[in-house]
Design a protein around this motif. Structure first.
Motif, mmCIF file in Angstrom:
data_model
loop_
_atom_site.group_PDB
_atom_site.id
_atom_site.type_symbol
_atom_site.label_atom_id
_atom_site.label_comp_id
_atom_site.label_asym_id
_atom_site.label_seq_id
_atom_site.Cartn_x
_atom_site.Cartn_y
_atom_site.Cartn_z
ATOM 1 N N VAL A 17 0.448 -8.410 7.026
ATOM 2 C CA VAL A 17 1.181 -7.296 6.550
ATOM 3 C C VAL A 17 2.756 -6.880 6.787
ATOM 4 C CG1 VAL A 17 1.273 -4.652 6.794
ATOM 5 C CG2 VAL A 17 -0.905 -5.724 6.677
ATOM 6 N N PHE A 18 3.488 -7.342 5.805
ATOM 7 C CA PHE A 18 5.123 -6.677 6.089
ATOM 8 C C PHE A 18 5.050 -5.240 5.612
ATOM 9 C CE2 PHE A 18 5.870 -11.474 4.934
ATOM 10 C CZ PHE A 18 6.366 -11.666 6.110
ATOM 11 N N ARG A 19 5.892 -4.431 6.362
ATOM 12 C CA ARG A 19 5.966 -3.309 6.358
ATOM 13 C C ARG A 19 7.303 -2.743 6.968
ATOM 14 N NH1 ARG A 19 0.844 -0.277 9.817
ATOM 15 N NH2 ARG A 19 1.737 -0.873 11.558
ATOM 16 N N PRO A 33 22.131 4.544 -6.136
ATOM 17 C CA PRO A 33 20.887 4.848 -6.646
ATOM 18 C C PRO A 33 19.601 3.959 -5.866
ATOM 19 C CG PRO A 33 22.352 4.326 -8.475
ATOM 20 C CD PRO A 33 22.952 3.744 -6.972
ATOM 21 N N SER A 34 18.644 4.760 -5.376
ATOM 22 C CA SER A 34 17.769 4.171 -4.550
ATOM 23 C C SER A 34 16.086 3.796 -5.389
ATOM 24 C CB SER A 34 17.486 5.086 -3.452
ATOM 25 O OG SER A 34 16.846 6.298 -3.662
ATOM 26 N N THR A 35 16.212 4.719 -6.437
ATOM 27 C CA THR A 35 14.950 4.333 -7.222
ATOM 28 C C THR A 35 15.020 3.286 -7.863
ATOM 29 O OG1 THR A 35 15.554 5.665 -8.889
ATOM 30 C CG2 THR A 35 14.289 6.683 -7.333
ATOM 31 N N VAL A 36 13.954 2.361 -8.089
ATOM 32 C CA VAL A 36 13.775 1.156 -9.100
ATOM 33 C C VAL A 36 13.892 1.559 -10.295
ATOM 34 C CG1 VAL A 36 12.471 -0.884 -9.465
ATOM 35 C CG2 VAL A 36 12.597 -0.025 -7.197
ATOM 36 N N ARG A 37 13.342 2.559 -10.813
ATOM 37 C CA ARG A 37 13.535 2.871 -12.136
ATOM 38 C C ARG A 37 14.940 3.125 -12.751
ATOM 39 N NH1 ARG A 37 9.938 3.862 -15.984
ATOM 40 N NH2 ARG A 37 8.084 3.858 -14.560
ATOM 41 N N TRP A 38 15.733 3.524 -11.753
ATOM 42 C CA TRP A 38 17.293 3.819 -12.183
ATOM 43 C C TRP A 38 17.625 2.309 -12.787
ATOM 44 C CZ3 TRP A 38 22.087 1.741 -11.793
ATOM 45 C CH2 TRP A 38 23.107 2.535 -11.956
ATOM 46 N N TYR A 39 17.414 1.534 -12.249
ATOM 47 C CA TYR A 39 18.033 0.047 -12.659
ATOM 48 C C TYR A 39 17.342 -0.450 -13.838
ATOM 49 C CZ TYR A 39 20.309 0.080 -8.028
ATOM 50 O OH TYR A 39 20.692 0.611 -6.799
ATOM 51 N N ALA A 40 16.025 -0.116 -13.713
ATOM 52 C CA ALA A 40 15.323 -0.355 -15.105
ATOM 53 C C ALA A 40 15.967 0.253 -16.450
ATOM 54 C CB ALA A 40 13.970 -0.151 -15.174
ATOM 55 N N GLU A 41 16.070 1.510 -16.299
ATOM 56 C CA GLU A 41 16.537 2.355 -17.113
ATOM 57 C C GLU A 41 18.044 2.216 -17.724
ATOM 58 O OE1 GLU A 41 15.568 6.323 -16.182
ATOM 59 O OE2 GLU A 41 13.343 5.937 -16.915
ATOM 60 N N HIS A 42 19.024 1.402 -16.716
ATOM 61 C CA HIS A 42 20.342 1.300 -16.961
ATOM 62 C C HIS A 42 20.573 -0.330 -17.309
ATOM 63 C CE1 HIS A 42 20.764 5.109 -15.321
ATOM 64 N NE2 HIS A 42 21.948 5.325 -15.756
ATOM 65 N N GLY A 43 19.463 -0.955 -17.665
ATOM 66 C CA GLY A 43 19.572 -2.496 -18.455
ATOM 67 C C GLY A 43 19.331 -3.408 -17.383
ATOM 68 N N LEU A 84 13.952 1.045 -3.689
ATOM 69 C CA LEU A 84 14.387 -0.533 -3.366
ATOM 70 C C LEU A 84 13.840 -0.824 -2.056
ATOM 71 C CD1 LEU A 84 18.025 -0.248 -4.070
ATOM 72 C CD2 LEU A 84 16.404 -1.158 -5.464
ATOM 73 N N GLY A 85 13.862 -0.051 -1.159
ATOM 74 C CA GLY A 85 12.941 -0.521 0.159
ATOM 75 C C GLY A 85 11.491 -0.802 -0.130
ATOM 76 N N GLY A 86 10.834 -0.107 -1.021
ATOM 77 C CA GLY A 86 9.436 -0.121 -1.206
ATOM 78 C C GLY A 86 9.166 -1.857 -2.128
ATOM 79 N N LEU A 87 10.231 -1.736 -3.008
ATOM 80 C CA LEU A 87 10.361 -3.105 -3.653
ATOM 81 C C LEU A 87 10.530 -4.176 -2.897
ATOM 82 C CD1 LEU A 87 10.309 -4.260 -6.692
ATOM 83 C CD2 LEU A 87 12.927 -3.963 -6.523
ATOM 84 N N ALA A 119 0.751 -1.464 -0.067
ATOM 85 C CA ALA A 119 0.079 0.067 0.225
ATOM 86 C C ALA A 119 0.822 1.337 0.119
ATOM 87 C CB ALA A 119 -1.105 -0.037 1.235
ATOM 88 N N PRO A 120 1.610 1.637 -1.271
ATOM 89 C CA PRO A 120 2.249 2.698 -1.081
ATOM 90 C C PRO A 120 1.507 4.074 -1.289
ATOM 91 C CG PRO A 120 2.252 1.627 -3.202
ATOM 92 C CD PRO A 120 1.535 0.750 -2.446
ATOM 93 N N SER A 121 2.300 5.294 -0.829
ATOM 94 C CA SER A 121 1.529 6.423 -1.240
ATOM 95 C C SER A 121 2.625 6.982 -2.401
ATOM 96 C CB SER A 121 1.839 7.503 -0.112
ATOM 97 O OG SER A 121 1.339 7.017 1.307
ATOM 98 N N PRO A 122 1.687 7.598 -3.256
ATOM 99 C CA PRO A 122 2.284 8.017 -4.497
ATOM 100 C C PRO A 122 3.071 9.362 -4.355
ATOM 101 C CG PRO A 122 -0.056 8.452 -4.573
ATOM 102 C CD PRO A 122 0.385 7.407 -3.606
ATOM 103 N N THR A 123 3.933 9.416 -3.581
ATOM 104 C CA THR A 123 4.502 10.675 -3.147
ATOM 105 C C THR A 123 6.135 10.769 -4.031
ATOM 106 O OG1 THR A 123 5.699 9.805 -1.383
ATOM 107 C CG2 THR A 123 3.761 10.989 -0.984
ATOM 108 N N GLY A 124 6.466 9.702 -4.953
ATOM 109 C CA GLY A 124 7.525 9.607 -5.670
ATOM 110 C C GLY A 124 7.870 8.368 -6.192
ATOM 111 N N SER A 125 9.027 8.156 -6.913
ATOM 112 C CA SER A 125 9.230 6.983 -7.787
ATOM 113 C C SER A 125 9.547 5.879 -6.493
ATOM 114 C CB SER A 125 10.610 7.014 -8.418
ATOM 115 O OG SER A 125 10.465 7.888 -9.334
#
Length: 609
Positions: A297-299, A361-371, A76-79, A67-73
């Motif tokens: 619930v894991f959080r 890098p902490s955002t998951v998208r960084w890893y996706a965009e870097h292959g 890794l912790g959220g993933l 149950a994330p809040s859409p306050t940013g990308s």
């Protein structure tokens, strides 16, 4: 930072076995155990479930949520949080829900909800129910469920578990950090146990703050009669709704930390409904967990201070609470907490690798965009805080992780993110995809995706005006993929290593010019002409790597140059690049005719300079 976090955890719970545990049937209210010698307002709240507290592993299918809040990308912790919930659902044959918690409009980031859903899908984490999938407990976006929270607040007001607060909010409400620091202190008196307003959005509504003691609201409105409260509300006077914290303690069995006990003296009468009628996290999360029949619930550990509030609310709403498991922090190599916010290296254009970045890098998208491959990153993140059984090993796809997942393998201590291990895990997954042993849709699907990626890169070069040397086919793409396999770790390396197999070298490019400048014309001519002579006797059918390597061994004596210099010249002539797969492997992959053409063109290019 780590020591401070441990002190916080130690200050808010007691690891002694909870004597007030009670087992509850599904759908029964939260157990409230009252001591005969205590007053009516003193209680012990216990989180109860069908299975005994000593057994962490579920005995039936679970319903879990991310149950994330859409306050940013997504970070890794959220993933990792989403992944552990997902694995538990798959391990038990249960359901994994995605719920978007967007009630705090002031913190919403446009596009963040879409990013979260895209990155979960990229990692292979597919919800059974959610905003896109739908489901019997929808809607799965909290801003579409506001009436449910209003009804719950009314129920709490009616039962006396909440009250209206008409006080003007503080012009500088205490921060979450201040609230955590207060958890380390025992309030001096009952009046000082009335808490702060933890809703930052109220700070701009009214100019006159209420009395604040030690950073906490003094609780004056909790003593207001119900008739006065109703009258002021009917008159339209602005107010919030606060939960009413009883004295006593709350106990629960945490899936990660075991038996915990919380003293209510450290809790605050948190805001449940803001002045605009929108709920805070505490109310919305508890209401939805109950209505959606969430069992586990894991959080993150950062929600440990809020857990007793949630237990109290579940009890007041006659809901069966889920079993909670609070996951420790993710730490960088310097043992500092990985930030949820985008760091300077989290850019799609950044060339910094995670193994060399000072701020990883902490955002998951960084890893996706870097292959990086989504299942590889999921595999890697799963290992930061969980020990798999020895028979599984470190390399596993999501199905294998789910089959092996056990709650008892979760760590109680913060996990240090090992970016060197990421490259190891990524390489293993890449090889499996290339060899047809893995992929998001099962064996073979990964290889098909990588061949499509090569095709897209080739089409992109053609669109730029470059002339294709040869013809494209899936078979040819697969052949090239096998040749470049030793060099490829991340997907973004594929266009560079595959390009020489489809396009003539560009000798006017800066890299080619730099290589050319290291050699005099006579040496270049000697190496190129002697190579043409050595390769001529080889038939196209026998043009394979071993035979070519054998032929190349004669070049140093024929040309009077070292073997390495000979190979550099041939790489320049065949690809125009100084890096790539082995020269013999590249030559064999191109075939005799195309190699002879490039060597002859290179020789003519040198002669006319």
């Amino acid at each position: 930072m780590l020591l401070k976090h441990r002190r916080l955890i130690a200050s808010i719970f007691n690891h002694n076995t909870c004597n007030s545990w009670r087992h509850l049937a599904r759908g029964s209210p939260l157990c409230v155990v009252r001591s005969p010698s205590a007053s009516a307002t003193h209680s012990t709240i216990a989180s109860g479930h069908n299975e005994p507290p000593s057994n962490r592993e579920p005995s039936a299918p679970v319903r879990v949520r991310f149950a994330p809040s859409p306050t940013g990308s997504l970070h890794l912790g959220g993933l990792r949080t989403a992944l552990y919930n997902f694995l538990l659902a798959r391990a038990t044959g249960g359901q994994f829900l995605l719920r978007i918690e967007d009630t705090d409009a002031s913190r919403l980031v446009p596009g963040a909800a879409k990013d979260i859903q895209e990155m979960l899908a990229w990692a292979g984490i597919q919800p059974d129910e959610g905003p896109e999938q739908g489901g019997p407990y929808g809607p799965y976006v909290q801003s579409d469920r506001l009436s449910r929270y209003t009804e719950a607040a009314a129920q709490l007001l009616e039962s006396g578990h909440a009250y209206r607060c008409f006080c003007a909010p503080s012009s500088a409400p205490p921060t979450r950090k201040a609230a955590k620091e207060r958890m380390n202190r025992t309030p001096a008196s009952p009046s000082s146990s009335r808490p702060e307003n933890d809703d930052p959005s109220l700070s701009t509504i009214a100019p006159t703050p209420p009395t604040i003691s030690d950073g906490r609201y003094d609780g004056r409105c909790s003593h207001m009669s119900r008739s006065d409260s109703d009258a002021r509300a009917r008159a339209g006077e602005p107010h919030v709704v606060r939960m009413k914290i009883p004295s006593g303690t709350s106990s629960l069995f945490d899936l990660v930390h075991g038996n915990l006990t919380f003293n209510h003296t450290s809790l605050d009468d948190s805001v449940l409904l803001k002045r605009d009628g929108r709920p805070t996290y505490h109310l919305a999360s508890v209401v939805d967990d109950g209505l959606m029949e969430i069992t586990h619930v894991f959080r993150g550990d950062e929600w440990l201070p809020s857990t007793p509030k949630h237990l109290i609310l579940h009890s007041a709403l006659n809901q069966r609470p889920p079993l909670y498991g609070h996951l420790p922090l993710l730490l960088g190599r310097d043992r500092s907490k990985l930030s949820k916010r985008t760091s300077s290296t989290d850019s799609a254009t950044s060339s910094v690798s995670p193994t060399s970045a000072s701020t990883p890098p902490s955002t998951v998208r960084w890893y996706a965009e870097h292959g990086y491959l989504g299942p590889a990153v999921a595999n890697w993140v799963a290992l930061v805080g969980w020990t798999p059984p020895p028979e599984l090993g470190e390399i596993a796809d999501l199905n294998q992780l789910a089959q092996a997942f056990r709650i008892d393998g979760l760590h109680k201590s913060p996990g240090v993110v090992n970016f060197e291990k990421l490259d190891h895990v990524q390489k293993a997954h890449m090889v499996a995809w290339i060899e047809g042993r893995g992929g998001p849709e099962g064996p073979g699907s990964g290889r098909a995706l990588l061949i499509r990626y090569i095709q897209e890169a080739v089409e992109g070069e053609v669109d730029k005006g470059n002339i294709l040397d040869g013809t494209w086919s899936d078979e040819e793409g697969g052949k090239v993929l096998d040749i470049i396999k030793p060099k490829v770790t991340v997907r973004t390396q594929i266009p560079r290593y595959s390009r020489p197999f489809f396009f003539l070298p560009d000798w006017s490019a800066q890299e080619a010019l730099s290589l050319r400048s290291k050699f005099l014309q006579p040496e270049l001519e000697s190496i190129l002409s002697n190579t043409l002579t050595l390769l001529e006797p080889h038939s196209p059918d026998a043009f394979h790597t071993a035979a070519i390597k054998s032929a190349f061994e004669a070049l140093p004596s024929l040309c009077g140059a070292s073997y390495n210099r000979c190979m550099t010249v041939l790489r320049w002539a065949v690809s125009g690049s100084g890096t790539g797969v082995g020269v013999a492997e590249m030559v064999a992959g191109l075939g005799k005719a195309r190699v002879a053409q490039r060597l002859q063109l290179g020789l003519e290019h040198v002669k006319v300079e």
